[in-house]
Design a protein around this motif. Structure first.
Motif, short mmCIF file in Angstrom:
data_model
loop_
_atom_site.label_atom_id
_atom_site.label_comp_id
_atom_site.label_asym_id
_atom_site.label_seq_id
_atom_site.Cartn_x
_atom_site.Cartn_y
_atom_site.Cartn_z
N PRO A 185 0.98 -96.36 45.56
CA PRO A 185 0.61 -96.18 44.15
C PRO A 185 0.72 -97.45 43.32
O PRO A 185 0.12 -97.54 42.24
N LEU A 186 1.48 -98.44 43.79
CA LEU A 186 1.65 -99.67 43.02
C LEU A 186 0.33 -100.44 42.90
O LEU A 186 0.13 -101.20 41.94
N ARG A 187 -0.58 -100.22 43.82
CA ARG A 187 -1.89 -100.87 43.72
C ARG A 187 -2.63 -100.43 42.46
O ARG A 187 -3.29 -101.23 41.80
N GLU A 188 -2.52 -99.15 42.16
CA GLU A 188 -3.15 -98.63 40.95
C GLU A 188 -2.54 -99.26 39.70
O GLU A 188 -3.25 -99.58 38.74
N ILE A 189 -1.22 -99.45 39.71
CA ILE A 189 -0.55 -100.08 38.56
C ILE A 189 -1.07 -101.49 38.33
O ILE A 189 -1.42 -101.88 37.20
N LEU A 190 -1.15 -102.27 39.39
CA LEU A 190 -1.62 -103.65 39.27
C LEU A 190 -3.09 -103.72 38.88
O LEU A 190 -3.50 -104.61 38.13
N ILE A 194 -2.40 -112.77 33.86
CA ILE A 194 -3.16 -111.85 34.71
C ILE A 194 -3.32 -112.42 36.11
O ILE A 194 -3.27 -111.70 37.12
N THR A 195 -3.50 -113.74 36.20
CA THR A 195 -3.68 -114.39 37.51
C THR A 195 -2.48 -114.14 38.42
O THR A 195 -2.62 -113.92 39.62
N TYR A 196 -1.29 -114.16 37.84
CA TYR A 196 -0.08 -113.93 38.64
C TYR A 196 -0.02 -112.49 39.13
O TYR A 196 0.36 -112.22 40.28
N PHE A 197 -0.40 -111.54 38.28
CA PHE A 197 -0.44 -110.15 38.71
C PHE A 197 -1.48 -109.94 39.81
O PHE A 197 -1.28 -109.14 40.72
N ARG A 198 -2.57 -110.69 39.73
CA ARG A 198 -3.59 -110.60 40.77
C ARG A 198 -3.04 -111.09 42.11
O ARG A 198 -3.39 -110.56 43.17
N ASP A 199 -2.16 -112.07 42.06
CA ASP A 199 -1.52 -112.57 43.29
C ASP A 199 -0.63 -111.50 43.90
O ASP A 199 -0.60 -111.33 45.13
N ILE A 200 0.11 -110.75 43.05
CA ILE A 200 0.92 -109.64 43.57
C ILE A 200 0.02 -108.61 44.24
O ILE A 200 0.36 -108.06 45.29
N TYR A 201 -1.12 -108.35 43.62
CA TYR A 201 -2.05 -107.36 44.18
C TYR A 201 -2.49 -107.77 45.58
O TYR A 201 -2.57 -106.95 46.50
N ASP A 202 -2.79 -109.06 45.75
CA ASP A 202 -3.18 -109.55 47.08
C ASP A 202 -2.06 -109.34 48.09
O ASP A 202 -2.31 -108.95 49.25
N HIS A 203 -0.83 -109.61 47.69
CA HIS A 203 0.31 -109.39 48.59
C HIS A 203 0.45 -107.92 48.93
O HIS A 203 0.74 -107.55 50.08
N LEU A 204 0.23 -107.09 47.93
CA LEU A 204 0.39 -105.65 48.14
C LEU A 204 -0.68 -105.10 49.09
O LEU A 204 -0.41 -104.21 49.89
N ILE A 205 -1.89 -105.64 49.00
CA ILE A 205 -2.94 -105.25 49.94
C ILE A 205 -2.53 -105.58 51.36
O ILE A 205 -2.71 -104.78 52.30
N GLN A 206 -1.94 -106.76 51.54
CA GLN A 206 -1.47 -107.17 52.87
C GLN A 206 -0.38 -106.23 53.38
O GLN A 206 -0.40 -105.80 54.54
#
Length: 355
Positions: A231-236, A252-264
């Motif tokens: 569910p954290l993907r939806e938050i990001l 926003i760019t930093y949050f996008r980096d977290i999203y990439d990590h979360l996808i992995q």
């Protein structure tokens, strides 16, 4: 697990919405409050004995992080919520530890719920709910008990490492979420090691009686992690698309980096989930192969002794007129025939590669 969940629901049944009821089981946890207030030039760190001691930080122009441990202390949480004008439903969600990870947007703040995962000293996964409130120049965090994954954040504030002291509260929110996600990698690394250990054990054939039970426990463990992370993907996603003034475009760019990590992390979790199913199939196949080997040996032994038993049965009958019955060397001839048959069948099975 189910028993705890049912008890949590019973605590909330029939209550007025917005009623603060702690749904966890850590009733003995002491209240621990820490406050960090910082800017480019300086920072202060305080351990507060009462939430009211932290009210003074709201009027400052610096960034403030107040971290509260001990969700059973609902009165203190209510005081803090009233001072920062948090909605009663937000306070209710903070003390209800069965919340699904989510983000809610209010007029003056953002409310984020996520799950913090880490291994304790017994190598058991600790799954704890963390609630974050992002406001102008402040972040509030609420945890069920002491012990978290934010030590690196504290050290960065103390030592002015990186950008954290030069950025505002939205960057602090990013750093806290990033610390949680970073520990997800530790979790999946340990899960990967467990799967490899099971594979080695199954392939070597040195499995114990509890291997199927242990695989089932690993499957449940992965499912718990998956429910906490996905569910954290939806938050990001919502943060990235949000136009709220509390989150600056440069952050926003930093949050996008977290999203990439979360996808992995999510992809690895899905892979491990499939691998646990394969582990059970592999184990059942190994058991079946062992059974086939046993049956093959027994079948070969039976095949060898069937003709020998047949010959012995013929000459063991109590008839007077059996050929060669009174021949002087009949006993030795019979043994010779039986030995030749035994050796011949062994050679035949060996050529067929059945042995």
């Amino acid at each position: 697990m189910a028993k705890t969940r049912n008890n949590n629901y019973k605590k909330k049944a029939g209550q007025v919405p917005g009623t603060l009821i702690y749904t966890g089981e850590k009733e003995s946890q002491k209240l621990f409050i820490e406050a960090f207030d910082y800017n480019k030039e300086q920072y202060t760190e305080n351990h507060l004995s009462d939430v009211e001691d932290g009210f003074k930080f709201k009027s400052t122009n610096s960034t403030t992080w107040i971290n509260l441990n001990g969700l059973r202390h609902v009165k203190e949480i209510e005081k803090l919520g009233l001072h920062y004008k948090l909605h009663p439903l937000v306070l209710e969600d903070i003390v209800n530890i069965s919340q699904r990870p989510k983000i809610d947007e209010y007029e003056d703040y953002l409310f984020v719920v996520l799950k913090m995962l880490y291994y304790d000293k017994n190598d058991d996964i600790v799954l704890e709910q963390v609630s974050l409130v992002l406001g102008k120049n402040y972040v509030l965090s609420f945890q069920e008990s002491e012990g978290d994954v934010f030590d690196t954040v504290r050290n960065r504030i103390r030592n002015a490492k990186g950008r954290i002291r030069n950025m505002e509260s939205d960057y602090l929110l990013y750093v806290l979420i990033d610390a949680v996600v970073d520990y997800y990698f530790n979790i999946i690394e340990v899960l990967g090691d467990k799967i490899e250990d099971f594979e080695t054990e199954i392939f070597s054939g040195n499995t114990n009686e509890d291997v199927s039970k242990n695989i089932q426990e690993l499957k449940r463990e992965i499912l718990r992690v998956r429910r906490a992370i996905f569910p954290l993907r939806e938050i990001l996603n919502r943060i990235e698309k949000n136009e709220n003034e509390l989150i600056q475009q440069k952050t926003i760019t930093y949050f996008r980096d977290i999203y990439d990590h979360l996808i992995q992390v999510s992809e690895n979790i899905d892979i491990y989930r499939e691998m646990t199913w394969s582990l059970m199939d592999m184990y059942m196949t190994t058991i079946s192969n062992k059974m086939n080997e046993v049956m093959k040996v027994l079948t070969i032994m039976a095949s060898i002794f069937i003709p020998l038993t047949f010959i012995a049965g013929i000459y063991g009958m109590n008839f007077d007129n059996i050929p060669e019955l009174h021949y002087k060397y009949s006993y030795f001839v019979l043994w010779g025939v039986m030995i030749v048959l035994f050796v011949g069948m062994l050679i035949y099975f060996k050529r067929k590669k059945w042995l």
